[in-house]
Scaffold this active site. Structure first.
Site, PDB file in Angstrom:
ATOM      1  N   ARG B 330      30.078   3.821  -6.391  1.00 34.80           N
ATOM      2  CA  ARG B 330      30.399   5.175  -5.961  1.00 34.80           C
ATOM      3  C   ARG B 330      29.239   6.146  -6.110  1.00 34.80           C
ATOM      4  O   ARG B 330      28.980   6.952  -5.225  1.00 34.80           O
ATOM      5  CB  ARG B 330      31.587   5.686  -6.776  1.00 34.80           C
ATOM      6  N   LEU B 441      43.320   2.925 -13.437  1.00 37.39           N
ATOM      7  CA  LEU B 441      44.713   2.536 -13.664  1.00 37.39           C
ATOM      8  C   LEU B 441      44.768   1.471 -14.749  1.00 37.39           C
ATOM      9  O   LEU B 441      45.639   1.477 -15.612  1.00 37.39           O
ATOM     10  CB  LEU B 441      45.326   2.012 -12.364  1.00 37.39           C
TER      11      LEU B 441
END
Lengths: 253, 642
Positions: B330, B441
């Site tokens: 990213r 998560l």
């Protein structure tokens, strides 16, 4: 992008006990690329500068998934666009000079806190009545030990997509929570993991739903029409079957 | 401030077992005598509340929303990683550990990351048992996809709504415990303070958002699962209510704050449309699996995407990073997008966007296949931007998304305040200087379902607890401080609104300063400028902010004002941390520290450490403490995605 001017008629109610009324406001130069809630932000900034109490409304993720926002816009829960939460409704769907009427989701089981903010805790209590599998953390079998056909899984996922916003209740002439309840009952009835409690689940959740003051379903389908996640009323048919099966074959205690 | 990591003895793969074996336990019959406060009901907080209640503790759970089902974990789209190796493609616990450490640019603690990889598999089993509808293959086994630069397929997903389905799983487990009477649920409460009694966290002070009442709650320990601080930038992909107040209150009571400058800027977000933009929307990174990123070669190009011929397009990620191409991590993708836009090759009305193009994938796999994979994301994009990505390329631009920094915790997930734990995004522990896709998560649920319970038992088993209730002087003085602060926020509210500003106006000013000088690329000059500007913003806030209404009922302006006041204070340690870290690493790019190829250049000799900020009182400079990082099982290398 262009800019539009609007007249807003908004339900104002200072608190749960007070009587509410519709107030009229105007907003100018609203970008048609902005969302409905961003338009309300502009109004609230303006009201604050005028020393007027801003309009209270619930919202959080602003990307259509948390289920916190919602209001009745020109008579339709979440406004005119299909399968769209209020935060994802964009102002390009309105015209310069439009008058927009904005009211809270109304239902006996959803008391108003202030302006457009409501109390939807009844939904939590319906889930608490049986919207889960009775497994503790730890000691669960390997995730691949039970195969589930992708078709069955997709059906369960369609039901599991419910965001608990309450638009179904607000649109139902009976204030019924059948679509909400049926979505959770369906998800678990369609999956092997949900089988152990299957016979008791529908009854427990329906009983809670009735106790909370939600009305009955008379197949008007308003709920399906406004559901931002496209939850189908075939889930209500499944809930009815689960409920009846539970009566005839469930444990008697 | 003493920073003892308390990492257990033994080889890496035995540490968690050793920890659990040598930890104290609490007898099942005794657990009901202990009470635990958990703030936040996202994946970490919700899972922890359910799990600790199942084990028999008395749990009080708090959330800011109207129900525990709405925490911002719900908005995660892409998926959750686990080292199951179901695809038989060479994955293992060690590989997930290694990828996470390397992805974090060697700025996280080995033992914590290894534990995360170890428990990842149990998370998937747990969620499936709850009825989480993870995607399946036609044969009925679980499906996986490769995600965000991973070279194995280890990501489990539920359409583009994985966070929602996992959160609803934790919410249903929590609901079961609420029904059973083992969790008392407090919704619409905002945490205003941590209460410390005799050096230990023993409770919290909260504001009831509906009644305005200030409430005290006592317990034997406090767990914060209050998320990240991305909204210090005003515009981020965080939910509107996401804030740093709980963490800042803890910081001011003595909890060290680690690595606040590590802020992840996600490459695939929908570009800003104008001044009234209230938040940014992420488009799942999974789109980069099939979408090709490009900009026109010509600066100031005015033709539509479809009219620009192939040879005039700059597929800059594919050209620059041939082996990873569009799937670089990213931070690399974000930085390159910014560079292209800064060079004048950006597209769209603002010039602050790049294309993400599916034309080739549609031609290769067919429209049906691509739509089945990304249909819900395309519809979401179309709803917001009014353009169909099946016909025209998407436009994307980086936005603040996740914060790797957080409250410093040891291996027990305990902060520097005994009895105060931090889990999920709220702590700093697992992602180093950059988080990999589908790992947030995993970390939230690892902490909540599998790690915190052992840590809590160890803490309760090793300490004696004097009875403390809400009449204790510490609770009373905390209430007074909170009430005084609310009154102070309202002090400009008499005498009308003329000449005053709104909370959002100041929040936007703060956000712009942070984005411009402490955003994707940072330098000494800019950071010093930001540090110089911050006191002025703080002064303006306290002198000019106008809040209608009172403290005694629903007052959303007052709620936001309290959060913005904390964001302003907090911004200072973000900037100081960015300034103090003279190297580049992961998401933190210091322009002074780059390789010849403009990649982040680490300086392991001077900065292989966790930077932990200690509060030293109002108006006095925070103190920097260091936890050195040692690597016994991996060798830090210069990342290269060429």
């Amino acid at each position: 992008m262009s800019e539009i001017n609007l007249t807003l008629k908004i339900w104002r109610q200072p608190n749960a006990e007070a009587e509410g009324k519709v107030e009229t406001y105007s907003v100018e130069n609203i970008s048609t690329d902005s969302s409905f809630l961003e338009m309300l932000d502009v109004l609230n900034e303006k009201l604050t500068h005028e020393g007027v109490d801003p309009v209270a409304f619930d919202h959080d993720c602003r990307e259509g998934i948390c289920g916190m926002c919602g209001a009745v816009v020109n008579g339709v829960a979440h406004g005119p666009e299909k399968e769209t939460t209020l935060c994802q409704l964009h102002m390009r769907h309105f015209k310069n000079g439009d008058t927009i009427v904005i009211e809270p989701f109304r239902s006996r089981a959803f008391p108003i806190y202030k302006d457009l903010m409501i109390d939807r805790s009844a939904f939590d209590r319906i889930i608490q009545a049986g919207g889960y599998t009775n497994v503790n953390t730890g000691g669960t079998p390997d995730a691949n030990s039970v195969r589930i056909s992708s078709q069955q899984l997709e059906l369960a996922m369609d039901a599991a997509a419910c965001i608990g916003c309450g638009a179904c209740v607000a649109s139902c002439p009976n204030g019924s929570a059948m679509l909400f309840t049926s979505a959770k009952v369906s998800q678990l009835a369609l999956l092997p993991q949900g089988q152990v409690e299957r016979k008791e689940r529908a009854q427990a959740m329906v009983q809670c739903m009735d106790g909370e003051g939600f009305g009955h379903c008379t197949n008007t389908k308003e709920c399906e029409a406004v559901c931002p996640k496209g939850i189908s009323i075939s889930n209500i048919a499944r809930l009815n079957r689960e409920f009846l099966k539970g009566i005839f074959t469930g444990r008697d205690d | 401030m003493e920073l003892k990591s308390n990492v257990p003895e033994g080889p890496l793969e035995k540490k968690w077992d050793n920890y659990r074996f040598s930890s104290k336990l609490v007898n099942p019959a005794n657990r009901r005598k202990f009470s635990i406060i958990i703030v936040g009901t996202g994946l970490a907080g919700g899972a922890a509340a359910a799990t600790l209640a199942e084990q028999g503790y008395q749990v009080k759970s708090f959330c800011i929303q109207d129900t525990p089902r709405r925490a911002h974990s719900i908005a995660a789209q892409g998926g959750i990683n686990a080292a199951k190796n179901y695809q038989n493609d060479g994955d293992s616990i060690f590989r997930l550990f290694y990828d996470t450490i390397k992805g974090g640019d060697f700025r996280s603690r080995e033992a914590n990351v290894y534990r995360l990889a170890q428990v990842s598999n149990e998370i998937i089993d747990q969620c499936v048992a709850q009825g989480v509808p993870f995607a399946r293959e036609y044969g009925g086994t679980l499906a996986n996809r490769s995600f965000g630069g991973a070279q194995v397929s280890r990501t489990f997903y539920a359409r583009g709504q994985t966070g929602q389905q996992l959160l609803l799983g934790a919410y249903s487990a929590l609901s079961r415990q609420i029904k059973a009477g083992r969790v008392t649920m407090y919704t619409r409460r905002e945490m205003m303070d941590v209460v410390v009694v005799d050096g230990r966290a023993r409770g919290i002070t909260v504001r009831n958002i509906i009644t305005g009442e200030i409430e005290s709650h006592a317990a034997d320990l406090v767990i914060l699962g209050t998320g990240g601080y991305g909204n210090v930038y005003f515009l981020s992909t965080n939910a509107m209510a996401s804030n740093v107040t709980a963490a800042v209150r803890a910081y001011k009571k003595g909890a060290g704050f680690a690595n606040p400058c590590y802020v992840q800027i996600h490459p695939t977000c929908i570009p800003v449309h104008g001044d009234f933009q209230s938040k940014l929307t992420l488009m799942s990174e999974s789109l980069r699996n099939d979408g090709r990123v490009w900009v026109p070669k010509k600066k100031g190009e005015t033709r539509k995407a479809a009219d620009i011929p192939e040879n005039e397009r700059d597929y800059y990620l594919e050209n620059k990073y041939p082996s990873f191409g569009n799937l670089v991590p990213r931070d690399v993708a974000s930085r390159n997008a910014k560079e292209k836009c800064d060079e004048g090759q950006g597209v769209g009305p603002t010039g602050l966007a790049v294309y993400l193009d599916f034309a080739e994938a549609i031609q290769r796999d067919g429209a049906d296949v691509i739509f089945r994979k990304y249909g819900n994301l395309f519809q979401m994009y179309q709803k917001i931007v009014n353009v169909d990505p099946m016909k025209e390329p998407m436009m994307i631009y980086p936005a603040v998304h996740y914060t790797m920094g957080g409250l410093w915790v040891d291996y027990n997930l305990m902060t520097t305040i005994p009895g105060l734990f931090a889990i999920g995004e709220c702590n700093f522990s697992d992602h180093g200087a950059n988080r990999l896709g589908a790992s947030a998560l995993m970390q939230g649920l690892a902490d909540g379902y599998f790690v915190i319970a052992a840590c809590v038992a160890n803490y309760l088993g090793t300490n004696k607890f004097a009875k403390v209730d809400e009449t204790n002087e510490a609770f009373l003085s905390s209430r007074r401080e909170v009430e005084d602060r609310l009154q102070k926020l309202l002090k400009n509210s008499t005498g009308g609104s003329a000449g005053k500003c709104t909370v959002d106006e100041i929040h936007k000013e703060l956000g712009k300063l942070m984005w411009d000088y402490c955003g994707m690329a940072r330098n000494k000059e800019g950071l010093e400028h930001a540090l110089k500007e911050l006191p002025g913003i703080r002064q303006k806030f306290w002198d000019k902010v106008y809040i209608p209404g009172s403290t005694k009922d629903i007052n959303q302006s007052l709620e936001r004002a309290g959060r913005v006041a904390d964001f302003i204070d907090f911004a200072e340690i973000v900037v100081r941390d960015a300034l103090a870290r003279g190297e580049s690493c992961g998401c933190h790019l210091r322009e002074e520290s780059q390789t010849e190829e403009n990649e982040a250049l680490r300086d392991d000799a001077n900065y292989s450490h966790v930077a932990v900020w200690e509060y030293t009182g109002e108006g006095s400079e925070p103190k920097l403490n260091i936890e050195p990082l040692t690597f016994e099982n991996v060798t830090p290398s210069q990342r290269s995605y060429k």
